[in-house]
Design a protein around this motif. Sequence first.
Motif, PDB file in Angstrom:
ATOM      1  N   PHE A  53     -13.990 -31.048 -17.012  1.00  0.00           N
ATOM      2  CA  PHE A  53     -15.219 -31.484 -16.226  1.00  0.00           C
ATOM      3  C   PHE A  53     -15.334 -32.711 -15.876  1.00  0.00           C
ATOM      4  CE2 PHE A  53     -19.778 -32.621 -16.511  1.00  0.00           C
ATOM      5  CZ  PHE A  53     -20.374 -31.538 -15.820  1.00  0.00           C
ATOM      6  N   ARG A  54     -15.014 -33.539 -16.653  1.00  0.00           N
ATOM      7  CA  ARG A  54     -15.267 -35.247 -16.593  1.00  0.00           C
ATOM      8  C   ARG A  54     -14.250 -35.690 -15.214  1.00  0.00           C
ATOM      9  NH1 ARG A  54     -17.945 -38.691 -19.812  1.00  0.00           N
ATOM     10  NH2 ARG A  54     -18.584 -37.902 -21.586  1.00  0.00           N
ATOM     11  N   ASP A  55     -13.110 -34.948 -15.086  1.00  0.00           N
ATOM     12  CA  ASP A  55     -12.209 -35.411 -13.819  1.00  0.00           C
ATOM     13  C   ASP A  55     -12.922 -34.865 -12.569  1.00  0.00           C
ATOM     14  OD1 ASP A  55      -9.872 -36.331 -15.543  1.00  0.00           O
ATOM     15  OD2 ASP A  55     -10.179 -34.364 -16.408  1.00  0.00           O
ATOM     16  N   PHE A  56     -13.575 -33.763 -12.547  1.00  0.00           N
ATOM     17  CA  PHE A  56     -13.994 -33.080 -11.327  1.00  0.00           C
ATOM     18  C   PHE A  56     -15.222 -33.967 -11.086  1.00  0.00           C
ATOM     19  CE2 PHE A  56     -11.626 -29.208 -12.895  1.00  0.00           C
ATOM     20  CZ  PHE A  56     -10.871 -29.271 -11.786  1.00  0.00           C
ATOM     21  N   VAL A  57     -15.835 -34.258 -12.117  1.00  0.00           N
ATOM     22  CA  VAL A  57     -17.168 -35.129 -11.946  1.00  0.00           C
ATOM     23  C   VAL A  57     -16.736 -36.440 -11.073  1.00  0.00           C
ATOM     24  CG1 VAL A  57     -19.064 -36.752 -12.948  1.00  0.00           C
ATOM     25  CG2 VAL A  57     -18.536 -34.417 -13.666  1.00  0.00           C
ATOM     26  N   GLU A  58     -15.606 -37.085 -11.378  1.00  0.00           N
ATOM     27  CA  GLU A  58     -15.254 -38.400 -11.079  1.00  0.00           C
ATOM     28  C   GLU A  58     -14.741 -38.197  -9.726  1.00  0.00           C
ATOM     29  OE1 GLU A  58     -11.803 -41.754 -11.737  1.00  0.00           O
ATOM     30  OE2 GLU A  58     -11.964 -40.134 -13.463  1.00  0.00           O
ATOM     31  N   HIS A  59     -14.093 -36.960  -9.364  1.00  0.00           N
ATOM     32  CA  HIS A  59     -13.200 -36.963  -8.060  1.00  0.00           C
ATOM     33  C   HIS A  59     -14.153 -36.110  -7.018  1.00  0.00           C
ATOM     34  CE1 HIS A  59     -10.103 -39.059  -9.971  1.00  0.00           C
ATOM     35  NE2 HIS A  59      -9.715 -38.353 -10.721  1.00  0.00           N
ATOM     36  N   ALA A  60     -14.883 -35.242  -7.559  1.00  0.00           N
ATOM     37  CA  ALA A  60     -15.648 -34.373  -6.605  1.00  0.00           C
ATOM     38  C   ALA A  60     -16.898 -34.415  -6.415  1.00  0.00           C
ATOM     39  CB  ALA A  60     -15.252 -32.885  -6.824  1.00  0.00           C
ATOM     40  N   PHE A  61     -17.563 -35.113  -7.325  1.00  0.00           N
ATOM     41  CA  PHE A  61     -19.233 -35.129  -7.306  1.00  0.00           C
ATOM     42  C   PHE A  61     -19.436 -36.767  -7.363  1.00  0.00           C
ATOM     43  CE2 PHE A  61     -18.322 -31.143  -8.965  1.00  0.00           C
ATOM     44  CZ  PHE A  61     -19.153 -30.165  -8.505  1.00  0.00           C
ATOM     45  N   ASP A  62     -20.765 -37.078  -6.845  1.00  0.00           N
ATOM     46  CA  ASP A  62     -21.297 -38.573  -6.890  1.00  0.00           C
ATOM     47  C   ASP A  62     -22.518 -38.454  -7.621  1.00  0.00           C
ATOM     48  OD1 ASP A  62     -19.429 -39.561  -5.080  1.00  0.00           O
ATOM     49  OD2 ASP A  62     -20.013 -38.431  -3.554  1.00  0.00           O
ATOM     50  N   GLU A  63     -23.113 -39.771  -8.039  1.00  0.00           N
ATOM     51  CA  GLU A  63     -24.497 -39.955  -8.652  1.00  0.00           C
ATOM     52  C   GLU A  63     -24.784 -38.777  -9.819  1.00  0.00           C
ATOM     53  OE1 GLU A  63     -26.400 -39.293  -4.870  1.00  0.00           O
ATOM     54  OE2 GLU A  63     -26.514 -41.410  -4.569  1.00  0.00           O
ATOM     55  N   PHE A  64     -23.521 -38.464 -10.660  1.00  0.00           N
ATOM     56  CA  PHE A  64     -23.999 -37.637 -11.811  1.00  0.00           C
ATOM     57  C   PHE A  64     -24.727 -38.499 -12.716  1.00  0.00           C
ATOM     58  CE2 PHE A  64     -22.285 -35.769 -15.895  1.00  0.00           C
ATOM     59  CZ  PHE A  64     -22.940 -34.721 -15.770  1.00  0.00           C
ATOM     60  N   MET A  65     -25.783 -37.657 -13.183  1.00  0.00           N
ATOM     61  CA  MET A  65     -26.819 -38.320 -14.111  1.00  0.00           C
ATOM     62  C   MET A  65     -26.847 -37.249 -15.247  1.00  0.00           C
ATOM     63  SD  MET A  65     -30.966 -38.956 -13.695  1.00  0.00           S
ATOM     64  CE  MET A  65     -30.980 -39.962 -12.579  1.00  0.00           C
ATOM     65  N   PRO A  66     -26.022 -37.389 -16.193  1.00  0.00           N
ATOM     66  CA  PRO A  66     -26.253 -36.615 -17.363  1.00  0.00           C
ATOM     67  C   PRO A  66     -27.361 -36.483 -18.134  1.00  0.00           C
ATOM     68  CG  PRO A  66     -24.971 -38.510 -18.029  1.00  0.00           C
ATOM     69  CD  PRO A  66     -25.217 -38.697 -16.743  1.00  0.00           C
ATOM     70  N   LEU A  67     -27.698 -35.294 -18.532  1.00  0.00           N
ATOM     71  CA  LEU A  67     -28.832 -34.971 -19.335  1.00  0.00           C
ATOM     72  C   LEU A  67     -28.525 -34.360 -20.508  1.00  0.00           C
ATOM     73  CD1 LEU A  67     -31.128 -33.567 -16.576  1.00  0.00           C
ATOM     74  CD2 LEU A  67     -31.264 -35.804 -17.299  1.00  0.00           C
ATOM     75  N   GLY A  68     -29.204 -34.727 -21.779  1.00  0.00           N
ATOM     76  CA  GLY A  68     -28.705 -34.400 -23.106  1.00  0.00           C
ATOM     77  C   GLY A  68     -29.681 -33.618 -23.789  1.00  0.00           C
ATOM     78  N   GLY A  69     -29.450 -32.680 -24.651  1.00  0.00           N
ATOM     79  CA  GLY A  69     -30.157 -32.076 -25.609  1.00  0.00           C
ATOM     80  C   GLY A  69     -30.705 -30.893 -25.413  1.00  0.00           C
ATOM     81  N   ASP A  70     -31.049 -29.934 -26.198  1.00  0.00           N
ATOM     82  CA  ASP A  70     -31.843 -28.643 -25.897  1.00  0.00           C
ATOM     83  C   ASP A  70     -33.049 -28.703 -26.153  1.00  0.00           C
ATOM     84  OD1 ASP A  70     -31.570 -28.573 -28.627  1.00  0.00           O
ATOM     85  OD2 ASP A  70     -30.906 -26.627 -28.871  1.00  0.00           O
ATOM     86  N   ARG A  71     -33.890 -29.749 -26.648  1.00  0.00           N
ATOM     87  CA  ARG A  71     -35.175 -29.709 -27.082  1.00  0.00           C
ATOM     88  C   ARG A  71     -35.619 -29.097 -28.199  1.00  0.00           C
ATOM     89  NH1 ARG A  71     -33.826 -33.432 -24.165  1.00  0.00           N
ATOM     90  NH2 ARG A  71     -34.948 -34.129 -22.116  1.00  0.00           N
ATOM     91  N   TYR A  72     -34.555 -28.193 -29.014  1.00  0.00           N
ATOM     92  CA  TYR A  72     -34.711 -27.611 -30.036  1.00  0.00           C
ATOM     93  C   TYR A  72     -33.893 -28.371 -31.413  1.00  0.00           C
ATOM     94  CZ  TYR A  72     -36.448 -23.927 -27.022  1.00  0.00           C
ATOM     95  OH  TYR A  72     -37.317 -23.122 -25.979  1.00  0.00           O
ATOM     96  N   TYR A  73     -32.789 -28.392 -30.968  1.00  0.00           N
ATOM     97  CA  TYR A  73     -31.811 -28.743 -32.329  1.00  0.00           C
ATOM     98  C   TYR A  73     -30.969 -30.119 -32.030  1.00  0.00           C
ATOM     99  CZ  TYR A  73     -28.102 -28.707 -35.923  1.00  0.00           C
ATOM    100  OH  TYR A  73     -27.235 -28.983 -36.831  1.00  0.00           O
ATOM    101  N   GLY A  74     -30.435 -30.114 -30.905  1.00  0.00           N
ATOM    102  CA  GLY A  74     -29.566 -31.557 -30.626  1.00  0.00           C
ATOM    103  C   GLY A  74     -28.817 -31.212 -29.350  1.00  0.00           C
ATOM    104  N   ASP A  75     -27.739 -32.423 -29.186  1.00  0.00           N
ATOM    105  CA  ASP A  75     -27.149 -32.302 -28.120  1.00  0.00           C
ATOM    106  C   ASP A  75     -25.548 -31.787 -28.446  1.00  0.00           C
ATOM    107  OD1 ASP A  75     -26.612 -32.563 -25.403  1.00  0.00           O
ATOM    108  OD2 ASP A  75     -25.389 -34.784 -25.818  1.00  0.00           O
ATOM    109  N   ASP A  76     -24.852 -31.011 -27.616  1.00  0.00           N
ATOM    110  CA  ASP A  76     -23.690 -30.393 -27.804  1.00  0.00           C
ATOM    111  C   ASP A  76     -22.864 -30.961 -26.502  1.00  0.00           C
ATOM    112  OD1 ASP A  76     -21.502 -28.897 -28.229  1.00  0.00           O
ATOM    113  OD2 ASP A  76     -22.131 -26.897 -27.408  1.00  0.00           O
ATOM    114  N   GLU A  77     -21.708 -31.839 -26.932  1.00  0.00           N
ATOM    115  CA  GLU A  77     -21.015 -32.421 -26.089  1.00  0.00           C
ATOM    116  C   GLU A  77     -20.000 -31.328 -25.246  1.00  0.00           C
ATOM    117  OE1 GLU A  77     -19.882 -36.702 -25.985  1.00  0.00           O
ATOM    118  OE2 GLU A  77     -20.729 -36.423 -28.284  1.00  0.00           O
TER     119      GLU A  77
END
Length: 314
Positions: free
Chosen positions: A71-95
Amino acid sequence: MNAYLEFEKPVAQLESRIAELRAAAEGDEVDISNELKRLEKKSADLLASTYAALTPWQKTQVARHPQRPHFRDFVEHAFDEFMPLGGDRYYGDDEAIMGGFATLRGRRVILIGHEKGNDTESRLRHNFGMGKPEGYRKAIRLMDLAGRFGLPVVTLVDTSGAFPGVEAEERGQAEAIARSTEACLALPVPMVSTIVGEGGSGGAVALASAERVLMLEHAVYSVISPEGCASILWRTAEKAPEAAEAMKVTAQHLKKLGVIDRIVNEPTGGAHRDPIAVANALADAIDEELDALVDLPSATVRRMREERFLQLGA
């Protein structure tokens, strides 16, 4: 440096020989350029012929290659301006499941995908791409954002399956996967999913229930891993090659069966040999699919999804 798979040993030997010749020729006045060209052509031809005749089990090994782009490789080479959002608003964040806003060829999208990691530390942090309930609930949250802002959803699927641990089951793994699948099917905006490595079981379907499903040339997509299938049917994982053949896990099989819609070609020797090239090819393919979908009414894209999945196996 390439990590060679078992079936690539003849190629590895040739490339090792080429490297030895290059090293021996440094500072030497003897001209070995013709011999190097001959060996390089032989190596390229052998690699091409090997990858043109891969078995389903060999394709499974390629899909799991430790150097395969994630995923991170495709973000770097195929997408621009990636703004990650974290958390499910219930328990926590799953990386293991990442997502956020991104730009593809100038088009704003919501991007979601599995991340396996590329070394021991990152693989442990991302749990080898095996999502937990909070990961799928995060995906649901992002899909809800996509619907509210009218942004297409792009997903990159690469997981051996959802995390099977006790803690995941305690937090409602099955329900989270079902809700994520439901969220995909109910999206009022276009959705394009791509199996970029492994597409394993419900953990993959939860992010791949789109109206357009793509696969990289050497990716695999199945209800269970070949080893798991072999263990159930034959009581031994050693029968995994036979299971992979019977399960029709490859992009080529699944295209014929209508499970996927399009195959995105990889560089000769697999995506790990040229991640930038495969990322650009994938970006072009997704962009083309979105071009054909973005102007369709919400009811139409929902109906396309519904009809697509109802026709499977008919």
